[in-house]
Scaffold this motif. Structure first.
Motif, PDB file in Angstrom:
ATOM      1  N   ASN C 203      16.187  20.752 -18.740  1.00  0.00           N
ATOM      2  CA  ASN C 203      17.431  20.935 -18.934  1.00  0.00           C
ATOM      3  C   ASN C 203      18.261  19.713 -18.968  1.00  0.00           C
ATOM      4  O   ASN C 203      19.284  19.345 -19.624  1.00  0.00           O
ATOM      5  CB  ASN C 203      18.007  21.881 -18.282  1.00  0.00           C
ATOM      6  CG  ASN C 203      17.344  23.308 -18.608  1.00  0.00           C
ATOM      7  OD1 ASN C 203      16.985  23.731 -19.621  1.00  0.00           O
ATOM      8  ND2 ASN C 203      17.209  24.283 -17.500  1.00  0.00           N
ATOM      9  N   ALA C 204      18.136  18.710 -17.906  1.00  0.00           N
ATOM     10  CA  ALA C 204      18.842  17.682 -17.591  1.00  0.00           C
ATOM     11  C   ALA C 204      18.488  16.511 -18.688  1.00  0.00           C
ATOM     12  O   ALA C 204      19.476  15.966 -19.532  1.00  0.00           O
ATOM     13  CB  ALA C 204      18.805  17.022 -15.995  1.00  0.00           C
ATOM     14  N   PRO C 218      26.647  19.254 -25.139  1.00  0.00           N
ATOM     15  CA  PRO C 218      26.076  20.526 -25.533  1.00  0.00           C
ATOM     16  C   PRO C 218      27.278  21.720 -25.437  1.00  0.00           C
ATOM     17  O   PRO C 218      27.878  21.695 -24.355  1.00  0.00           O
ATOM     18  CB  PRO C 218      24.759  20.925 -24.928  1.00  0.00           C
ATOM     19  CG  PRO C 218      24.768  20.102 -23.842  1.00  0.00           C
ATOM     20  CD  PRO C 218      25.572  18.845 -23.844  1.00  0.00           C
ATOM     21  N   PRO C 219      27.281  22.622 -26.295  1.00  0.00           N
ATOM     22  CA  PRO C 219      28.112  23.649 -26.111  1.00  0.00           C
ATOM     23  C   PRO C 219      28.053  24.304 -24.622  1.00  0.00           C
ATOM     24  O   PRO C 219      26.680  24.578 -24.278  1.00  0.00           O
ATOM     25  CB  PRO C 219      27.927  24.684 -27.262  1.00  0.00           C
ATOM     26  CG  PRO C 219      26.931  24.247 -27.833  1.00  0.00           C
ATOM     27  CD  PRO C 219      26.588  22.774 -27.379  1.00  0.00           C
ATOM     28  N   VAL C 220      28.939  24.487 -23.912  1.00  0.00           N
ATOM     29  CA  VAL C 220      28.648  25.306 -22.428  1.00  0.00           C
ATOM     30  C   VAL C 220      29.303  26.628 -22.290  1.00  0.00           C
ATOM     31  O   VAL C 220      30.135  27.097 -23.207  1.00  0.00           O
ATOM     32  CB  VAL C 220      29.290  24.339 -21.442  1.00  0.00           C
ATOM     33  CG1 VAL C 220      28.475  22.991 -21.454  1.00  0.00           C
ATOM     34  CG2 VAL C 220      30.759  23.920 -21.629  1.00  0.00           C
ATOM     35  N   ASP C 221      29.029  27.481 -21.222  1.00  0.00           N
ATOM     36  CA  ASP C 221      29.612  28.803 -21.127  1.00  0.00           C
ATOM     37  C   ASP C 221      30.720  28.535 -19.966  1.00  0.00           C
ATOM     38  O   ASP C 221      31.236  27.261 -19.855  1.00  0.00           O
ATOM     39  CB  ASP C 221      28.628  29.524 -20.294  1.00  0.00           C
ATOM     40  CG  ASP C 221      28.136  29.236 -19.052  1.00  0.00           C
ATOM     41  OD1 ASP C 221      27.247  29.945 -18.595  1.00  0.00           O
ATOM     42  OD2 ASP C 221      28.479  28.316 -18.622  1.00  0.00           O
ATOM     43  N   SER C 222      31.464  29.577 -19.612  1.00  0.00           N
ATOM     44  CA  SER C 222      32.390  29.617 -18.640  1.00  0.00           C
ATOM     45  C   SER C 222      32.244  28.652 -17.413  1.00  0.00           C
ATOM     46  O   SER C 222      33.152  28.258 -16.821  1.00  0.00           O
ATOM     47  CB  SER C 222      33.073  30.829 -18.468  1.00  0.00           C
ATOM     48  OG  SER C 222      32.231  31.688 -17.787  1.00  0.00           O
ATOM     49  N   HIS C 223      31.030  28.608 -17.111  1.00  0.00           N
ATOM     50  CA  HIS C 223      30.649  27.981 -15.851  1.00  0.00           C
ATOM     51  C   HIS C 223      30.323  26.487 -16.158  1.00  0.00           C
ATOM     52  O   HIS C 223      29.793  25.819 -15.174  1.00  0.00           O
ATOM     53  CB  HIS C 223      29.382  28.317 -15.113  1.00  0.00           C
ATOM     54  CG  HIS C 223      29.935  30.042 -14.692  1.00  0.00           C
ATOM     55  ND1 HIS C 223      30.471  30.206 -13.528  1.00  0.00           N
ATOM     56  CD2 HIS C 223      29.564  31.106 -15.168  1.00  0.00           C
ATOM     57  CE1 HIS C 223      30.620  31.549 -13.501  1.00  0.00           C
ATOM     58  NE2 HIS C 223      29.861  32.223 -14.312  1.00  0.00           N
ATOM     59  N   GLY C 229      20.251  26.522 -22.132  1.00  0.00           N
ATOM     60  CA  GLY C 229      19.604  26.684 -20.950  1.00  0.00           C
ATOM     61  C   GLY C 229      19.952  27.895 -20.405  1.00  0.00           C
ATOM     62  O   GLY C 229      19.054  28.412 -19.500  1.00  0.00           O
ATOM     63  N   TYR C 230      21.255  28.083 -20.277  1.00  0.00           N
ATOM     64  CA  TYR C 230      21.926  29.297 -19.587  1.00  0.00           C
ATOM     65  C   TYR C 230      22.356  30.224 -20.099  1.00  0.00           C
ATOM     66  O   TYR C 230      23.461  31.216 -19.719  1.00  0.00           O
ATOM     67  CB  TYR C 230      22.702  28.789 -18.623  1.00  0.00           C
ATOM     68  CG  TYR C 230      22.239  27.615 -17.388  1.00  0.00           C
ATOM     69  CD1 TYR C 230      22.289  26.249 -18.149  1.00  0.00           C
ATOM     70  CD2 TYR C 230      21.566  27.975 -16.318  1.00  0.00           C
ATOM     71  CE1 TYR C 230      21.605  25.276 -17.236  1.00  0.00           C
ATOM     72  CE2 TYR C 230      21.092  26.768 -15.644  1.00  0.00           C
ATOM     73  CZ  TYR C 230      21.048  25.806 -16.107  1.00  0.00           C
ATOM     74  OH  TYR C 230      20.455  24.654 -15.240  1.00  0.00           O
ATOM     75  N   GLY C 231      22.124  30.536 -21.730  1.00  0.00           N
ATOM     76  CA  GLY C 231      22.877  31.499 -22.464  1.00  0.00           C
ATOM     77  C   GLY C 231      21.964  32.661 -22.583  1.00  0.00           C
ATOM     78  O   GLY C 231      22.650  33.945 -22.818  1.00  0.00           O
ATOM     79  N   LYS C 232      20.863  32.730 -22.000  1.00  0.00           N
ATOM     80  CA  LYS C 232      20.139  34.163 -21.953  1.00  0.00           C
ATOM     81  C   LYS C 232      19.700  34.611 -20.713  1.00  0.00           C
ATOM     82  O   LYS C 232      19.491  34.137 -19.886  1.00  0.00           O
ATOM     83  CB  LYS C 232      18.662  33.682 -22.767  1.00  0.00           C
ATOM     84  CG  LYS C 232      19.053  33.458 -24.248  1.00  0.00           C
ATOM     85  CD  LYS C 232      17.526  33.553 -24.899  1.00  0.00           C
ATOM     86  CE  LYS C 232      17.486  32.674 -26.109  1.00  0.00           C
ATOM     87  NZ  LYS C 232      16.104  31.983 -26.297  1.00  0.00           N
ATOM     88  N   ARG C 233      19.848  35.909 -20.513  1.00  0.00           N
ATOM     89  CA  ARG C 233      19.331  36.657 -19.355  1.00  0.00           C
ATOM     90  C   ARG C 233      17.997  36.473 -19.043  1.00  0.00           C
ATOM     91  O   ARG C 233      17.270  36.679 -20.037  1.00  0.00           O
ATOM     92  CB  ARG C 233      19.681  38.077 -19.387  1.00  0.00           C
ATOM     93  CG  ARG C 233      20.578  38.809 -18.068  1.00  0.00           C
ATOM     94  CD  ARG C 233      21.031  40.053 -18.407  1.00  0.00           C
ATOM     95  NE  ARG C 233      20.240  40.697 -19.225  1.00  0.00           N
ATOM     96  CZ  ARG C 233      20.205  42.171 -18.890  1.00  0.00           C
ATOM     97  NH1 ARG C 233      20.900  42.693 -17.982  1.00  0.00           N
ATOM     98  NH2 ARG C 233      19.863  43.106 -19.950  1.00  0.00           N
ATOM     99  N   TYR C 276      19.433  32.127 -17.247  1.00  0.00           N
ATOM    100  CA  TYR C 276      18.878  30.815 -16.929  1.00  0.00           C
ATOM    101  C   TYR C 276      17.399  30.863 -17.929  1.00  0.00           C
ATOM    102  O   TYR C 276      17.102  31.836 -18.379  1.00  0.00           O
ATOM    103  CB  TYR C 276      18.333  30.689 -15.630  1.00  0.00           C
ATOM    104  CG  TYR C 276      18.148  29.262 -14.972  1.00  0.00           C
ATOM    105  CD1 TYR C 276      17.804  29.197 -13.576  1.00  0.00           C
ATOM    106  CD2 TYR C 276      17.872  28.155 -15.747  1.00  0.00           C
ATOM    107  CE1 TYR C 276      17.555  27.929 -13.248  1.00  0.00           C
ATOM    108  CE2 TYR C 276      17.653  26.821 -15.505  1.00  0.00           C
ATOM    109  CZ  TYR C 276      17.531  26.793 -13.841  1.00  0.00           C
ATOM    110  OH  TYR C 276      17.286  25.640 -13.375  1.00  0.00           O
ATOM    111  N   ASN C 277      16.901  29.538 -18.332  1.00  0.00           N
ATOM    112  CA  ASN C 277      15.743  29.680 -19.173  1.00  0.00           C
ATOM    113  C   ASN C 277      14.340  29.467 -18.238  1.00  0.00           C
ATOM    114  O   ASN C 277      13.507  28.854 -19.040  1.00  0.00           O
ATOM    115  CB  ASN C 277      15.970  28.535 -20.138  1.00  0.00           C
ATOM    116  CG  ASN C 277      15.966  27.128 -19.721  1.00  0.00           C
ATOM    117  OD1 ASN C 277      16.311  26.731 -18.404  1.00  0.00           O
ATOM    118  ND2 ASN C 277      16.234  26.193 -20.723  1.00  0.00           N
TER     119      ASN C 277
END
Lengths: 59, 213, 362
Positions: C203-204, C218-223, C229-233, C276-277
């Motif tokens: 991911n890094a 890259p587009p990020v979430d609220s964290h 890498g972190y968009g899917k459960r 997390y992926n």
């Protein structure tokens, strides 16, 4: 008489500072300090004992 | 001279029984989802999948019943109106103290009210708040696998206020609080039927209570 | 650490070190996949790495365990050696650099001065804020001070590992040193979080490649975590999900279900709460991840996972005020039992007292 300090010591895990007192080409005194503290033991208190390994392995 | 009064209108009774059935289904399936108490013997049983399926269907029934009852609090007769649940008048507050004292063995007589006593009213108000939180936390959890603005609106926004673990814990704990309510509710209904002798228990089926004139 | 090759592109550097064109294209394909981009983007990534010069980078370690360093040491596409020397120009890294003491600090200060606004700051480990930040010092300066200077002058900061993202292990209750993530300690910086305990190096690397290819983060979430890498459960991508739906759960360590690879939900798996992926990208070059190995997920990339989700091996958070040995169900059952007992007592008391006057039959 001179005092030297090497900080950071590299190529180790963690943070280390080494100081040495040098007199006439010889080290007459030396000190080592770990320059980082997290308090993992304090964090462990009151937790489910089965998860202690997960925290201590991050030391 | 005994007079029959129509106290509980059809929507009140309908939503009451829909709540009973859906809460029963939600609790049985919900407890399994949180702590699976059945043991699968083969892959084809799909126990968790079926439990979740029933849970989701029941949650929609429950949500609709909840919303209809809220609407009826403004559209129904005086016994179902919102004023029954919020004790803002002096006489309502008197029935609140009176009823509480009666259940604590401090008074011989329970205040006679045709609809709900204020104690019952406040209890149901708190219960409805619990229902609302349960619905919101439930849809918040649902929104984790159902992406879209609609689901965020239904409950997904909760995650911005409290963590995922807390949402789960609240959803789980309220089930138990509702269980406590059910136990006490059934007992008090039976108790009041005995003491008031006005056909209270049958009134949730027929809608009518008998009053001595 | 060498500081030559300023005019060499990344591809040129790699090829001079013997990386074949084929392996280079494989790397570009892997990066496209990790970034959740279609294969049509592979030539664009290759073009970016062919033309762009190696960006300078400085790797800072604060309150850490070097786990994220260990993570990059296990990179194989490209290898760590290739990353350090050829893909990016890593000028400072306390765990692997040659120089020590003043020489090491000079290497870092040179980058901050000469590449101001152009270098990448990579941070590993939390920053203590209590008592003036004295709980982590390097060369006599507090971590807070170093972070403010180095991250403040960087093009952007990548926080690798949960500790630098939100505080991680040191920030677990009761957080004795006031440990926080970089984003909280230093205001006004551009940063991306790559949490995980440890983070997944894929991911890094993908984030750096994204920056090189598109010139933006890259587009990020609220964290502040990249969505690729972190968009899917985890629960929705887990290989054991079928067992969850079937109702086949591991009940005890080593039981039949555990041997058969059944769902770890009952053992406290936080997959339903974690984003997390790991199930798809996995660790150690796609070898394995905790659930595959038979251990429940502990949501290591989630904010304050050590306290927010309850113990690792329990389904729910601890009820506030109760210890870890009780559970929400035990408390719930207890409360319901008390209610039932209270009701029974009330009924008995009423029967014993006799009916009140107005209830007697006339």
């Amino acid at each position: 008489m001179a005092k030297i300090a090497i900080d950071p010591i590299t190529r180790i895990e963690g943070h280390l500072r080494i100081e040495a007192q040098v007199e006439g080409g010889k080290v007459t005194d030396a000190w080592s300090s770990g320059t980082m503290f997290r308090g993992i033991e304090i964090i462990l208190k009151g937790r489910d004992p089965r998860e202690c390994w997960a925290l201590t392995s991050r030391i | 001279m005994i007079k029959r009064i129509y106290v509980w209108e059809f929507p009140v009774r309908l939503t009451h029984w829909l709540n009973v059935l859906s809460i029963l289904a939600l609790a049985v399936t919900g407890i399994y989802i949180g702590a699976p108490y059945l043991f699968a013997v083969n892959e084809n049983q799909f126990i968790m999948a079926k439990m979740r399926y029933v849970h989701f269907i029941s949650s929609y029934v429950f949500t609709v019943s909840f919303l209809v009852r809220i609407y009826w609090m403004f559209a129904g007769n005086k016994f179902s109106r919102w004023r029954q649940f919020v004790p803002i008048s002096k006489e309502r507050l008197e029935t609140l103290y009176g009823a509480t004292a009666y259940y604590c063995f401090l008074r011989e007589k329970c205040p006679r009210v045709i609809g709900h006593t204020a104690l019952a009213g406040v209890t149901y108000l708190l219960l409805f708040i619990l229902f609302l939180i349960e619905i919101l936390t439930g849809f918040a959890l649902y929104s984790q696998s159902h992406i879209g603005a609609f689901w965020t609106l239904m409950g997904g926004w909760l995650f911005a206020v409290m963590g995922e673990g807390t949402v789960r814990l609240v959803h789980h704990m309220i089930t138990w609080l509702i269980a406590v309510f059910v136990i006490v509710h059934i007992y008090i209904a039976w108790l009041n039927d005995l003491s008031e002798r006005n056909g209270l228990m049958s009134s949730i089926f027929s809608g009518y209570k008998s009053v001595e004139e | 650490m060498s500081t030559v090759r300023d005019d060499q592109s990344i591809w040129e550097g790699l090829s001079k070190k013997g990386v074949s064109r084929r392996d280079f294209m494989k790397f570009c394909s892997t990066m496209a996949a990790t970034l959740a981009l279609p294969s049509s983007f592979v030539p664009r990534i290759a073009e970016a790495l062919e033309k762009k010069q190696k960006p300078y980078a400085v790797w800072l370690e604060f309150q850490d365990c070097a786990g994220d360093t260990e993570s990059i040491l296990r990179a194989t596409k490209p290898t760590i050696a290739q990353i350090v020397l050829d893909v990016i120009s890593l000028e400072y890294h306390e765990t692997i650099m040659a120089g020590a003491g003043k020489a090491a600090e000079k290497a870092r200060d040179d980058v901050v001065k000469n590449q101001k606004g152009k270098y990448i700051a990579i941070v590993e480990g939390a920053i203590p804020t209590k008592d003036g930040g004295i709980y982590c010092t390097i060369a006599g300066r507090t971590a807070l001070d170093i972070a403010k200077e180095v991250c403040g002058n960087a093009a952007f900061t990548i926080n690798v590992g949960s500790c630098s993202c939100w505080g991680g292990v040191p920030s677990a209750n009761p957080n004795p040193t006031g440990a926080v993530g970089t984003g909280e300690a230093v205001s006004g910086i551009t940063y991306v979080n790559i949490p995980g305990c440890a983070h997944n190096v894929e991911n890094a690397t993908a984030t750096i490649v994204h920056y090189l290819t598109f010139g933006s983060l890259p587009p990020v979430d609220s964290h502040h975590r990249p969505l690729f890498g972190y968009g899917k459960r985890i629960h929705d991508n887990c290989e054991r999900r079928a067992h969850f739906d079937a109702g086949q759960f591991v009940r005890k360590w080593g039981d039949e279900g555990h041997r058969r690879g059944w769902c770890l939900y009952e053992m406290g798996c936080k997959g339903p709460e974690a984003y997390y992926n790991c199930p798809t990208v996995k660790y150690n070059s796609g070898t394995c991840w905790p659930v595959q190995a038979g251990h429940p997920c502990m949501a290591c990339a989630a904010d304050h996972n050590w306290d927010a989700f309850g113990p690792i091996y329990k389904r729910l958070e601890n009820v506030p005020g109760a210890g870890y040995q009780t559970s929400a169900d035990k408390i719930g059952l207890g409360v319901a039992a008390v209610a039932a007992a209270g009701v029974a007592a009330h009924a008995i008391a009423r029967a014993v007292k006799g009916k009140p006057k107005d209830e007697e039959d006339k």
